[in-house]
Enzyme design. Structure first.
Site, PDB file in Angstrom:
ATOM      1  N   LYS C  79       0.824  -1.062   0.009  1.00 57.54           N
ATOM      2  CA  LYS C  79       0.021   0.002   0.032  1.00 57.54           C
ATOM      3  C   LYS C  79       0.800   1.205   0.046  1.00 57.54           C
ATOM      4  O   LYS C  79       1.805   1.427   0.663  1.00 57.54           O
ATOM      5  CB  LYS C  79      -0.899   0.033   1.182  1.00 57.54           C
ATOM      6  CG  LYS C  79      -1.946   1.126   1.217  1.00 57.54           C
ATOM      7  CD  LYS C  79      -2.785   0.867   2.534  1.00 57.54           C
ATOM      8  CE  LYS C  79      -3.925   1.966   2.601  1.00 57.54           C
ATOM      9  NZ  LYS C  79      -4.665   2.013   3.826  1.00 57.54           N
ATOM     10  N   SER C 154      -9.456   2.817   3.196  1.00 58.60           N
ATOM     11  CA  SER C 154      -8.707   3.331   2.399  1.00 58.60           C
ATOM     12  C   SER C 154      -7.926   2.543   1.459  1.00 58.60           C
ATOM     13  O   SER C 154      -7.422   2.932   0.358  1.00 58.60           O
ATOM     14  CB  SER C 154      -7.779   4.322   3.027  1.00 58.60           C
ATOM     15  OG  SER C 154      -6.966   3.626   3.895  1.00 58.60           O
ATOM     16  N   SER C 178      -9.738   0.218   7.295  1.00 58.73           N
ATOM     17  CA  SER C 178      -9.132   0.433   5.943  1.00 58.73           C
ATOM     18  C   SER C 178      -8.722  -0.649   5.353  1.00 58.73           C
ATOM     19  O   SER C 178      -8.195  -0.960   4.080  1.00 58.73           O
ATOM     20  CB  SER C 178      -7.959   1.480   5.941  1.00 58.73           C
ATOM     21  OG  SER C 178      -8.811   2.603   6.427  1.00 58.73           O
TER      22      SER C 178
END
Lengths: 100, 498, 503
Positions: C79, C154, C178
């Site tokens: 990520k 997210s 997230s």
């Protein structure tokens, strides 16, 4: 206790946060920040004086490191993302405010 | 246009000065407060930084154990209570010398609180200065302003930032309002800072050289009309870079504020800037809600909970309190009250002590520090204690004791030391200042001098020994002072006896 | 080649160890997959040009007889909130476009040391603020199950990457859900470890007291294998725990063997009634509870009276901490700088942050600045921290009665891109079930519980355990996963639409 969210307040917050806000943004944010009023009202229902605040989810204490030099950045690494530099230092345009 | 000031004594007739001091002490740990980057002076800009010193994305602080120990020791030495639980807080504001645009400091749970420091004034009066708190925090980086007047921020074209200093451990000591200083107010400020300095040097936790910024002072001054309960509005004066400046700035602020108040004006609560060259303060930014620091507990760091054992260990290791120490030293050194006062007032107590520890007699140490070194410091407008290292002074005295230098030559060497030319021995060698100990050379000079003043020899043989003085003078001149006058005299008399 | 990408990380690791496939082959297969489908999915912001070099190095060392870790040679998506020295780290923001970190996040360094091959950086909501990845400054990611729908947020990029078989493993971060919510909407697995269980050093901070880094995978065992690599104490992160952790992969294997569910007490929160969820989500949740019961678990109703205050408290705490954490993005030392042709540094800072931050980030910074403002601290931020205490107390009381708590992972299945973006309040409610775990610091897992009957989209079930009991989640998660996959005749992702080719 809860202050009214006004455009002036939002502009002031923009200054504190160093974000330039357009008039349109100020207006929009003023409306949207009312959500905070709801959140506060909700939270204050249960956040009574007899309840302690928890700032860290897992209670630890006395976390230290020894006073020994570790691995540090080279001068080049420190400056590698600098938008502007001169004489080995980061360069910025004229500063308005005073040091604290 | 210079601000109006009132005569100091008049000001004190009408008003009572109330003081407050915030002193920042830089700790001499090996690494920074929250990163393991080296804590050292004079490196090339932006070298040996840790990611957190630059606020790089993803970087995190980790507390320096030694800095915590030093802070606790300092708190104890200030007579403070040590917090059972202490925590760090973020002080949020934007400024280019901050790596993260917040300073990790302490807010509602400082490491030490409620103490007092005994300060001795020049006339021997003891004043107890109440301490509000002492807390740990980190220093900011260094800004250089380019293009403005004398490197000042006003009118600068741009600024350069060096983060080497960012993160250096600081302890901030805050006094409570100090009442009752009266006419001694200016002197008290300087004496207080001097006392803090002595304490931290005795603890060995800071080099405490005000010139280097190892110890910094902000002076708060307010006045209240005689008889009034309510405190006056205070100003905070920064850029006070020497003991002398503390004294002068306090005095000036009292005079300035008195003039305003007497004219019926009001004092603006603000931060002011001291100018050593012109001897005045000028306004900085007004204190307003622009200083909303939005303190909250630092989520990346955990509470500091000092154990009983640690506190007692550090307490046991404390050096004796300044007043007791002074009494002991005065007795040990055998000084008169006046002699001791000279040393204390000159701010060189620690230096004299350390010079003696390095092998000098108390009398010699005192002679140097309150004599020649103080004179040079005064000339240069610098702190006496910062001028040279005690060990070097001891070395210098050793050379005098050994006969390598006369007092006069030693003073020349001292000038070289202050100028940074090196150790005493190095300067002697470089400048060729050693006393000539070779009798042959001396005799040659004596003979030359006698030849130039033929009647002197006769006078001496006649019993008028004082006449030798002219020859001694001539020889000393020829030897450029690098001769032991007593030996020269001996040799002259030997010559005459031949 | 396409078979390789359908393998789980565990299966691929076995083949790599057995010499049946090389890391270069495996990495190439995934790079090919990315090339084929990422135009549609947009999971990746950056693909690692050096991936094959890293893979070749692993193969070389294996051939030389070197003892490698259990998952050495397996590709990994990272990520973009995690900083990497060899790829830009933007945290989904324009203000960090092109930023090259001089240090690796600890979890990245540990992954590299374990022989994992970083494939690239994945897309995310800007600075991890969001539940749909629509707030990325680089365009949204599309859910592999339906490209017109959100992949969650997210960490939508990491979840989409593993759901689309572009990577067998991914790293994510979870501040309010997230990792878990994207797992729920993409039919994948995600874990938020106990706070402090995995180092945050090198994770670009959003809310320091809530953030955690965790694994994003297709199976519970894969997550355990990755968690074993990244977890554990890090002296660079003062909040990281010094506990010795058991092997989570072993816990997963133990769970899959079956007996774990017998006698397990599963708590269901009274204050989260089915009516608060999309019908298909509630139905799938109940069905999973039935499976648990069928295997011997006991479903117990528990009360968590303060969960309902979680969202309100979260949206006071997060913005406050974020407003401080994001202050460092000021044009001085790194990142974007707007050229104002004169102007003070204050002007440049303000203009840069205006240009570099998206609307959601600005909103939360302003909100957070307000919550911390002089005079308001006690009423706002301070009070919210009290809700944290109350929620912790709820958990403590609940775990006195049950071993794990089960909830649906989010109220709805994947909504359409653009559907909720205009209504922040609506968006915030996506985190209703996931937020309490972040506030309390307890671990949580989301595993696929099935497809919603009303729209055929994936649904996830969330389990929560007491702090430090992450292994329990792996056991229970793996056990239910085994039972469900068995009942489906294969993993849920087998039913995902085929991707690839022009859209």
């Amino acid at each position: 206790m809860v202050s009214e969210i006004t455009p002036d307040l939002v502009r002031h917050l923009g200054v504190l946060a160093r974000i330039r806000l357009s008039d349109e943004e100020v207006e929009r944010l003023t409306g949207q920040l009312d959500v905070i009023v709801d959140n506060i009202a909700k939270v204050s229902q249960v956040a009574t004086p007899d309840v302690a605040a928890t700032s860290h989810p897992i209670a630890l204490q006395n976390v230290f490191r020894p006073d020994e030099v570790g691995q540090t950045l080279t001068h080049e690494q420190a400056l590698q993302n600098a938008p502007d530099a001169a004489d080995g230092r980061f360069r910025v345009t004229a500063i308005l405010g005073e040091e604290q | 246009m210079a601000a109006k000031i009132m005569d100091f004594d008049k000001a004190l007739e009408l008003f009572e000065p109330v003081l407050g001091f915030e002193v920042h002490v830089e700790l001499n740990t090996k690494t920074k407060m929250f990163s393991d980057a080296p804590n050292s002076f004079g490196r090339e800009p932006n070298t040996d930084l840790a990611p957190v010193d630059l606020g790089l994305p993803g970087s995190m602080p980790v507390v320096n154990a030694q800095a915590v120990r030093y802070s606790i020791s300092l708190g104890l030495a200030l007579g403070c209570s040590i917090a059972a639980s202490s925590r760090f807080a973020r002080k949020n504001y934007f400024y280019p010398d901050l790596g993260k645009n917040y300073q990790i400091s302490q807010y509602d749970e400082p490491i030490a609180y409620e103490g007092q420091v005994e300060v001795e004034l020049e006339d021997g009066t003891l004043v107890e200065v109440p301490i509000e708190r002492a807390h740990m925090e980190e220093d900011a980086g260094k800004l250089t302003h380019v293009g403005g007047a004398a490197g000042r921020i006003q009118g600068a074209e741009y600024s350069l930032v060096d983060y080497n200093r960012a993160g250096v451990p600081l302890v901030e000591i805050v006094t409570k309002p100090i009442f009752g200083a009266e006419h001694h107010a200016p002197e008290l400020g300087a004496a207080y800072v001097r006392t803090i300095r002595d304490i931290v040097r005795a603890l060995g936790i800071s080099d405490a050289r005000m010139e280097r910024g190892n110890i910094r002072c902000d002076a708060n001054v307010s006045l209240r009309p005689r008889g009034q309960e309510k405190l006056g509005t205070r100003t905070e004066t920064k850029n006070v870079n020497s003991m002398r400046s503390v004294e002068r700035a306090v005095r000036y602020e009292i005079q300035r504020q008195a003039a305003i108040l007497a004219d019926g004006g009001t004092i603006t609560q603000e931060t002011r800037h001291w100018h050593e060259d012109t001897g005045v303060t000028s306004p900085g930014r007004p204190k307003s809600d622009a200083d909303d620091y939005r303190y909250f507990p630092e989520p990346d760091l955990l509470p500091v909970v000092p154990s009983r054992e640690l506190i007692e260990e550090l307490r046991a290791a404390l050096p004796e309190p300044p007043a007791a120490r002074r009494r002991r030293l005065k007795a040990e050194w055998g000084f008169t009250d006046l002699e001791f006062q000279d040393v204390a007032n000159g701010g060189v107590l620690v230096e004299v002590e350390q010079t003696i520890a390095a092998g000098t007699t108390p009398a010699a140490a005192r002679k140097w520090w309150t004599g020649e070194i103080a004179r040079l410091a005064n000339e240069a407008g610098r702190e006496t204690s910062d001028l040279v290292e005690p060990a070097a002074v001891a070395e210098l005295q050793k050379l005098v004791d050994a006969g390598t230098l006369t007092d006069k030559l030693a003073r020349q060497v001292l000038e070289g030391m202050v100028a940074g030319e090196g150790t005493p021995q190095e300067i002697v060698d470089a400048r060729g200042l050693a006393v000539v100990s070779d009798d042959g050379a001396l005799i040659a000079a004596i003979d030359e001098a006698l030849q130039a003043q033929p009647d002197v020899l006769a006078k001496i043989k006649d019993g008028k020994v004082q006449a030798a003085g002219a020859i001694i003078g001539a020889v000393m001149k020829a030897m450029r002072g690098q001769a032991d006058a007593a030996r020269v005299r001996e040799l002259i008399l030997e010559r005459a006896a031949q | 080649m396409s078979d390789i990408i359908r393998l789980t990380a565990a299966e691929l690791a076995d083949k790599l160890a057995a010499g049946e496939v090389s890391s270069v082959e495996a990495t190439q297969a995934h790079l090919d997959r990315i090339a084929a489908v990422d135009g549609d999915v947009h999971a990746f912001l950056h693909v690692n040009e050096k991936a094959l070099d890293a893979a070749a190095d692993i193969d070389r060392r294996r051939a030389a007889g070197e003892q490698l870790g259990p998952i050495a040679g397996v590709p990994l998506a990272v990520k973009d909130v995690l900083v990497t020295t060899d790829m830009p780290s933007t945290s989904g923001s324009k203000i960090l476009e092109g930023y090259m970190s001089p240090f690796d996040a600890t979890v990245v360094a540990r992954s590299r040391a374990a022989g994992l091959v970083p494939l690239g950086k994945t897309n995310m909501d800007e600075f991890a603020m969001g539940s749909s990845t629509e707030h990325s400054a680089y365009g949204p990611t599309h859910n592999p199950w339906d490209l017109e729908r959100i992949p969650g947020g997210s960490g939508g990029g990491s979840a989409a990457a593993v759901a689309a078989f572009e990577a067998p493993l991914a790293l994510g971060s979870d501040t309010g859900g997230s990792i878990r919510q994207p797992a729920h909407v993409t039919g994948t697995v995600g874990i938020k470890p106990t706070y402090g269980g995995v180092s945050r050093y090198g994770a670009i901070a959003l809310a320091s007291s809530l953030d955690q880094v965790g694994p994003v995978t297709r199976t519970v065992l894969d997550a355990g294998l990755l968690h074993d690599v990244i977890g554990g104490h890090d002296p660079h992160d003062s909040t990281s725990l010094t506990d010795a952790w058991p092997s989570f992969a072993d816990a997963a294997r133990e769970g899959a063997r079956g007996d774990v569910l017998k006698g397990l007490k599963v708590g269901v929160v009274k204050e989260l009634p089915d009516s608060g969820f999309q019908a298909g989500v509630a139905e799938s949740f109940r069905a999973s509870l039935d499976v648990l019961q069928a295997h011997g678990a006991e479903i117990v109703e528990i009360s968590a009276p303060h969960f309902e205050y979680g969202v309100a408290a979260y949206y006071l705490i997060l913005p406050a901490e974020a407003s401080s954490n994001l202050a460092k993005f000021d044009s001085v030392r790194f990142g974007m700088r707007v050229d104002l042709n004169g102007g003070t540094v204050e002007d440049v800072m303000a203009a840069t942050r205006d240009a570099g931050f998206g609307d959601e980030v600005k909103r939360r910074i302003i909100l957070g600045t307000y919550a911390l403002s002089a005079g308001y601290y006690d009423a706002y931020y301070g009070s919210a921290q009290k809700v944290r205490t109350l929620i912790q107390q709820d958990f403590t009381a609940a775990f006195g009665q049950v071993d794990v708590i089960a909830t649906p992972s989010a109220p709805t299945t994947a909504f359409k891109l653009g559907e909720k973006i205009g209504d922040p309040l609506q968006m915030y409610l996506n985190d209703l079930t996931t937020i309490p775990a972040n506030l309390a610091g307890v671990p949580g897992i989301s595993i696929p519980s099935g497809l919603a009957s009303d729209d055929g989209l994936p649904v996830g079930i969330q389990f929560l355990a007491p702090a430090r009991e992450d292994a329990r989640l792996y056991r229970v998660g793996a056990a239910l996963e085994a039972a469900l996959v068995d009942s489906w005749g294969g993993p849920l992702l087998d039913r995902a639409p085929v991707l690839g080719g022009a859209r």
